[in-house]
Design a protein around this motif. Structure first.
Motif, short mmCIF file in Angstrom:
data_model
loop_
_atom_site.label_atom_id
_atom_site.label_comp_id
_atom_site.label_asym_id
_atom_site.label_seq_id
_atom_site.Cartn_x
_atom_site.Cartn_y
_atom_site.Cartn_z
N LEU A 9 0.83 -1.21 0.00
CA LEU A 9 0.00 0.00 0.00
C LEU A 9 0.86 1.26 0.00
N ASN A 10 2.09 1.15 0.52
CA ASN A 10 2.98 2.32 0.57
C ASN A 10 3.54 2.69 -0.81
N SER A 11 3.37 1.81 -1.79
CA SER A 11 3.87 2.09 -3.14
C SER A 11 2.86 2.82 -4.01
N ILE A 12 1.71 3.18 -3.43
CA ILE A 12 0.63 3.80 -4.20
C ILE A 12 0.65 5.31 -4.02
N GLU A 13 0.44 6.00 -5.12
CA GLU A 13 0.23 7.44 -5.09
C GLU A 13 -1.17 7.74 -5.60
N PRO A 47 -14.78 -0.41 7.05
CA PRO A 47 -13.36 -0.41 7.42
C PRO A 47 -12.96 0.92 8.05
N VAL A 48 -12.24 0.86 9.16
CA VAL A 48 -11.75 2.07 9.82
C VAL A 48 -10.27 1.89 10.13
N LEU A 49 -9.58 3.01 10.32
CA LEU A 49 -8.13 2.96 10.52
C LEU A 49 -7.74 2.58 11.93
N GLU A 50 -8.41 3.14 12.93
CA GLU A 50 -7.93 3.02 14.30
C GLU A 50 -8.95 2.33 15.20
N ILE A 51 -8.45 1.74 16.27
CA ILE A 51 -9.31 1.09 17.25
C ILE A 51 -10.32 2.09 17.82
N GLU A 52 -9.85 3.29 18.10
CA GLU A 52 -10.73 4.33 18.66
C GLU A 52 -11.87 4.66 17.70
N ASN A 89 -23.06 -15.95 13.07
CA ASN A 89 -22.53 -14.79 13.78
C ASN A 89 -22.81 -13.45 13.09
N VAL A 90 -22.83 -13.45 11.75
CA VAL A 90 -22.79 -12.15 11.06
C VAL A 90 -24.02 -11.80 10.24
N GLU A 91 -24.89 -12.74 9.98
CA GLU A 91 -26.01 -12.45 9.08
C GLU A 91 -26.85 -11.27 9.60
N GLY A 92 -27.08 -10.30 8.72
CA GLY A 92 -27.88 -9.14 9.07
C GLY A 92 -27.19 -8.12 9.95
N LYS A 93 -25.91 -8.30 10.25
CA LYS A 93 -25.18 -7.41 11.15
C LYS A 93 -24.26 -6.46 10.38
N ARG A 94 -24.11 -5.27 10.89
CA ARG A 94 -23.05 -4.38 10.43
C ARG A 94 -21.77 -4.74 11.18
N ILE A 95 -20.67 -4.82 10.46
CA ILE A 95 -19.37 -5.13 11.06
C ILE A 95 -18.45 -3.93 10.87
N VAL A 96 -17.95 -3.40 11.96
CA VAL A 96 -16.95 -2.34 11.89
C VAL A 96 -15.59 -3.00 12.13
N PHE A 97 -14.65 -2.76 11.22
CA PHE A 97 -13.50 -3.63 11.08
C PHE A 97 -12.21 -2.82 10.96
N THR A 98 -11.22 -3.17 11.77
CA THR A 98 -9.92 -2.51 11.66
C THR A 98 -8.80 -3.54 11.80
N THR A 99 -7.83 -3.47 10.89
CA THR A 99 -6.70 -4.39 10.91
C THR A 99 -5.40 -3.62 10.68
N SER A 100 -4.31 -4.33 10.81
CA SER A 100 -3.00 -3.69 10.70
C SER A 100 -2.68 -3.24 9.28
N ASN A 101 -3.21 -3.95 8.28
CA ASN A 101 -2.81 -3.68 6.90
C ASN A 101 -3.98 -3.54 5.93
N GLY A 102 -4.88 -4.50 5.93
CA GLY A 102 -5.91 -4.55 4.90
C GLY A 102 -6.86 -3.38 4.90
N THR A 103 -7.35 -2.98 6.06
CA THR A 103 -8.29 -1.86 6.08
C THR A 103 -7.60 -0.56 5.68
N ARG A 104 -6.33 -0.45 5.97
CA ARG A 104 -5.58 0.74 5.55
C ARG A 104 -5.47 0.80 4.02
#
Length: 236
Positions: A9-13, A47-52, A89-104
């Motif tokens: 992801l760091n190679s993208i402009e 997808p969100v960047l930070e835990i907060e 576990n997930v059917e019909g649910k909104r999932i808010v998701f943050t990871t070290s690499n993919g969500t970024r």
């Protein structure tokens, strides 16, 4: 059709992405989780960047999912294991998701016209969609902590391989290398994957079953897409 692939992801402009279709890959494990969750009927994935950032969404209608250093985040409902994102576990649910690499990587791809989520699990169906859509594509490998990851590289090669089975393409050198690497190792993919540092780390923390699942090929006929801040199932 032109195919360009980015090693991290760091190679993208920003100028690389405007007006294009992107396929974002974090095969171990974020995009495999997202593909599984969308297939199993979640409402959407945010997808969100930070835990907060994730914690601001917390309520009984929302599941918080993700990881740091491969481990479940304290106070979250789900980790970054795709095996947890079953229909029960997930059917019909909104999932808010943050990871070290993919969500970024997903959020960094926001300048693209179309952002698709890629994995080994849905590679064939994603390739079918991309070919029917007809646009040039950028394949974004998330990498691991800013470094190149063999696992994402193999997944990029798988997707490019499936596209090339359907249509002649014009590939950059890096995309060609990913394609050839997958093609030459597809019969025994784990023999190549075992050299990946991310694979070795995941094995060291007991995630062998997740790895096996994430490298199952073409088992989910779904194309997740990111638009207006969340990821949903594209109507095929």
């Amino acid at each position: 059709m032109k195919i360009k692939s980015f090693p991290t992801l760091n190679s993208i402009e920003e100028e690389d992405l405007k007006g294009t279709t992107a396929v974002v890959i974090d095969v171990l494990r974020a995009t495999s989780v997202i593909t599984t969750a969308v297939y199993n009927g979640c409402l959407d994935v945010v997808p969100v960047l930070e835990i907060e950032d994730a914690l601001t969404y917390k309520n009984e209608e929302v599941l918080l999912g993700g990881e740091r250093r491969g481990f479940k985040i304290e106070g979250f409902d789900l980790s970054n294991s795709p095996l947890e994102y079953n229909r029960q576990n997930v059917e019909g649910k909104r999932i808010v998701f943050t990871t070290s690499n993919g969500t970024r990587a997903i959020i960094k791809a926001k300048y693209c016209d179309t952002i698709l989520i890629g994995s080994m699990l849905n590679a064939k169906y994603l390739a079918d969609f991309v070919v029917k859509n007809g646009s040039d594509i950028n394949i974004i490998c998330s990498g691991t902590d800013g470094d190149f990851s063999i696992d994402d590289f193999l997944c990029a090669g798988k997707i490019i391989y499936e596209i090339n089975k359907l249509k002649e393409t014009d590939m950059t050198d890096f995309a060609t290398l990913a394609y050839l690497t997958y093609m030459n190792n597809r019969e025994n993919i784990f023999e190549y994957l075992k050299y990946a540092s991310h694979y070795k780390y995941m094995m060291s923390i007991g995630l062998e079953e997740d790895i096996k699942y994430c490298f199952k090929e073409d088992i989910l006929d779904v194309v997740p897409y990111f638009k207006d801040g969340s990821i949903k199932k594209y109507p095929l």
